[in-house]
Scaffold this active site. Structure first.
Site, PDB file in Angstrom:
ATOM      1  CG  ASP A   1      -2.097  -0.916   1.115  1.00 22.23           C
ATOM      2  OD1 ASP A   1      -2.180  -1.648   0.110  1.00 22.23           O
ATOM      3  OD2 ASP A   1      -2.921  -0.927   2.056  1.00 22.23           O
TER       4      ASP A   1
ATOM      5  NE  ARG B   1      13.702  -5.171 -15.404  1.00 16.99           N
ATOM      6  CZ  ARG B   1      13.418  -6.352 -14.878  1.00 16.99           C
ATOM      7  NH1 ARG B   1      14.306  -6.983 -14.130  1.00 16.99           N
ATOM      8  NH2 ARG B   1      12.254  -6.917 -15.091  1.00 16.99           N
TER       9      ARG B   1
ATOM     10  CG  HIS C   1       8.145  -6.720 -11.958  1.00 14.78           C
ATOM     11  ND1 HIS C   1       9.477  -6.566 -12.274  1.00 14.78           N
ATOM     12  CD2 HIS C   1       8.103  -7.611 -10.946  1.00 14.78           C
ATOM     13  CE1 HIS C   1      10.207  -7.335 -11.470  1.00 14.78           C
ATOM     14  NE2 HIS C   1       9.401  -7.966 -10.654  1.00 14.78           N
TER      15      HIS C   1
ATOM     16  CD  GLU D   1      11.748 -13.179 -12.005  1.00 15.13           C
ATOM     17  OE1 GLU D   1      10.894 -13.407 -11.135  1.00 15.13           O
ATOM     18  OE2 GLU D   1      12.940 -12.928 -11.721  1.00 15.13           O
TER      19      GLU D   1
ATOM     20  CG  ASN E   1      15.403 -11.443 -13.970  1.00 16.34           C
ATOM     21  OD1 ASN E   1      16.023 -10.681 -14.722  1.00 16.34           O
ATOM     22  ND2 ASN E   1      14.142 -11.221 -13.622  1.00 16.34           N
TER      23      ASN E   1
ATOM     24  CE1 TYR F   1      17.542 -11.890  -7.075  1.00 19.56           C
ATOM     25  CE2 TYR F   1      16.251 -12.771  -8.893  1.00 19.56           C
ATOM     26  CZ  TYR F   1      16.645 -11.704  -8.116  1.00 19.56           C
ATOM     27  OH  TYR F   1      16.163 -10.456  -8.374  1.00 19.56           O
TER      28      TYR F   1
ATOM     29  CD  GLU G   1      14.541  -9.182 -11.208  1.00 19.26           C
ATOM     30  OE1 GLU G   1      14.560 -10.077 -10.340  1.00 19.26           O
ATOM     31  OE2 GLU G   1      13.500  -8.718 -11.673  1.00 19.26           O
TER      32      GLU G   1
HETATM   33  C1  NAG Z   1      -6.098   4.703   0.453  1.00 27.30           C
HETATM   34  O1  NAG Z   1      -5.610   3.649   1.259  1.00 27.30           O
HETATM   35  C2  NAG Z   1      -5.229   4.047   2.555  1.00 27.30           C
HETATM   36  C3  NAG Z   1      -4.642   2.844   3.222  1.00 27.30           C
HETATM   37  O2  NAG Z   1      -3.428   2.530   2.632  1.00 27.30           O
HETATM   38  C4  NAG Z   1      -6.411   4.610   3.307  1.00 27.30           C
HETATM   39  O3  NAG Z   1      -6.002   5.064   4.572  1.00 27.30           O
HETATM   40  C5  NAG Z   1      -7.015   5.746   2.523  1.00 27.30           C
HETATM   41  O4  NAG Z   1      -8.200   6.189   3.130  1.00 27.30           O
HETATM   42  C6  NAG Z   1      -7.318   5.328   1.086  1.00 27.30           C
HETATM   43  N1  NAG Z   1      -7.722   6.498   0.323  1.00 27.30           N
HETATM   44  C7  NAG Z   1      -8.775   6.508  -0.456  1.00 27.30           C
HETATM   45  C8  NAG Z   1      -8.990   7.756  -1.219  1.00 27.30           C
HETATM   46  O5  NAG Z   1      -9.524   5.550  -0.554  1.00 27.30           O
END
Ligand code: NAG
Ligand code: NAG
Length: 496
Positions: free
Chosen positions: A69, A94, A139, A184, A324, A326, A396
């Site tokens: 996130d 990259r 990716h 990959e 790539n 590893y 990679e």
């Molecule tokens: C986007 O996600 C975050 C959590 O990562 C959250 O706190 C936030 O309210 C979200 N924003 C929208 C506009 O939905």
């Protein structure tokens, strides 16, 4: 005899001494991927990708229950990424484009202004510092809306991808000269459908993996042909895909044949259609799966065939080989009831093999990672032997540690040993044109979450600004780049 020994010794010594420097046109870079670093998963008009939904539906599948996130917040901190890339002295950087950030509906009827601006700024920022952008189109972050239509198991995915590729080439092709279509497919087809351990978390052993594999080959070819016909004349860039390969070695001589078959599973399924003159699947694999399917009472092979037209369409769609590397594995024939071994991979369900590692290979900080530098050189030789004298770009290579500290001598050692193998491969006559360290900064490492660290730079994930701090390995890599040699003084410099 004496004479011969002297000659041999001189030759070896000469090779070692002469081989510590990289060719003058050899390029060094680092790589990242959008979902692993960008964060900003829901800003502006961006739509959710399969990873955005997977971490919500299955938080338990990520070791520390985390998500991308926010990740490194590179969406907001990209200037710092450019700055440290420049501090390292990189020739290229990259990164990947998030399909859902650029084309929120998944289709070219929506091109996000904010998405466009973000990637334009990043590309221009790199170029201002003299760093070449190398861009990956895919990716692993498919639009969830396209997953809802079957994703990589639906043959139409190759058209969806081709349309996306055309938009990307038309927006950024004036400045980006090296493109990776798919990163990959071994992982996003074989591992995903055989284990469901990555997004979209769908288990379809021996079926979904092969549908995905075929559609990925065609998607790649469509993108390459679009570039070739519509963009190459004016932009003169290069396009290929990146394959992750585990070097496979036989346990004993009697396992050599099954080992070569395993290589055709691991590498051939993602290379033979593109990099050989005849095209299509590796014949030995096609035969094995057809026979197994028949025994299972199926009327058709689980491996979808290529028509002759498709073979001709896909083969030759490359400008270099993206590799790539590893880790490596030892292959032996499986005994009754024996499982495939420490890491499932291509064709796991259709090959009666057992994968192990040598006791002397040290374990790095993630389940599948054992260190075998020689595997890199051997795999490069095998690629040349199979697909001819083509340019190979190592897209990679890098090391995972649990310890997030900055004095990462284990990572320095990994890079040193692997760069040594690259030099040896160049001496062997393999045309390796560049090397990409994975990765610039610690990031969201898929199912490991933030537990395993791959970064040359440490990230403080407690800090809202995600402070980036160079590790010893960053200093080492900067010195290698500066001197174009692996014989560098491994002291911390003040430069970073
Ligand atoms: C986007 O996600 C975050 C959590 O990562 C959250 O706190 C936030 O309210 C979200 N924003 C929208 C506009 O939905
Ligand atoms: C490596 O490949 C590139 C691209 O095809 C070519 O320009 C170069 O001359 C090759 N180098 C060697 C040493 O063969």
């Amino acid at each position: 005899m004496c004479w011969l020994q002297t000659v041999v010794i001189c030759f070896v010594v000469g090779a070692v001494v002469g081989g510590r420097d990289f060719p003058p046109n050899f390029k060094f870079g680092t790589a990242t991927a959008a979902y692993q670093v960008e964060g900003a998963w829901n800003i502006s008009d961006k739509s959710p990708s399969i990873w955005d939904s997977y971490v919500r539906r299955h938080p338990e599948k990520i070791k520390d229950m985390s998500s991308g996130d926010v990740a490194c917040d590179s969406y907001n901190q990209w200037k710092k990424d450019v700055e440290i890339a420049s501090d390292l002295g990189l020739d290229f950087y990259r990164f990947s484009i998030a399909w859902t950030r650029l084309m929120p509906s998944g289709f070219p009827n929506t091109v996000s202004e904010d998405g466009k601006k973000f990637y334009n700024d990043l590309i221009d920022g790199l170029l201002e510092k003299g760093i070449e952008p190398v861009v990956t189109l895919y990716h692993w972050d498919l639009p969830q809306s396209l997953q809802d239509l079957g994703g990589w198991a639906n043959p139409l995915v190759s058209d969806w991808f081709a349309d996306y590729a055309r938009v990307v080439f038309s927006l950024f092709g004036d400045r980006v000269k090296t493109w990776i279509t798919l990163n990959e497919p071994l992982i996003f087809c074989e591992i995903v459908y055989n284990t469901a351990l990555h997004a979209p978390g769908i288990l379809s052993v021996g079926v979904g993996n092969y549908l995905c594999n075929k559609h990925a080959m065609i998607a790649h070819a469509k993108a390459w042909r679009i570039y070739d016909e519509e963009f190459r004349p004016k932009y003169k860039g290069k396009v290929s895909l990146s394959n992750q390969i585990l070097w496979l070695e036989s346990e004993t001589e009697s396992d050599e044949e099954i080992t070569e078959i395993s290589r055709q599973f691991m590498v051939g399924m993602f290379s033979h259609p593109i990099f050989t003159k005849e095209g299509g699947w590796p014949p030995v694999i096609e035969k094995i799966i057809a026979e197994k399917s028949k025994k299972e009472g199926l009327s058709k092979s689980r491996l979808p065939p290529f028509t002759q037209e498709e073979k001709d369409f896909v083969k030759g769609t490359f400008d270099f080989y993206g590799f790539n590397y590893y880790t490596s594995r030892i292959v032996k024939k499986a005994k009754e009831g024996e499982r495939i071994g420490p890491w499932p991979f291509a064709g796991a369900s259709d090959l009666d093999i057992h994968l192990t590692v040598r006791p002397e290979w040290k374990h790095a900080a993630t389940s599948w990672f054992y260190i075998c530098p020689e595997g890199l050189r051997r795999q490069l030789a095998w690629l040349k032997e199979q697909y001819g004298d083509i340019e190979i770009l190592i897209t990679e290579n890098g090391y995972a540690s649990y310890d997030g500290g900055v004095d990462d001598q284990d990572r320095v050692q990994y890079y040193k040993e692997h760069l040594e193998q690259v030099l040896l491969a160049i001496e062997d006559g393999v045309n390796v044109s560049g090397y990409t360290a994975w990765t610039l900064i610690d990031n969201f490492e898929w199912s490991d979450g933030y537990r395993s660290k791959f970064g040359l730079y440490q990230i403080d994930f407690e800090d809202p600004l995600r402070k980036r701090t160079p590790r010893a390995s960053a200093h080492y890599y900067a010195s290698v780049i500066k001197s174009r040699s692996i014989d560098v003084d491994n002291k911390l410099t003040d430069e970073l």
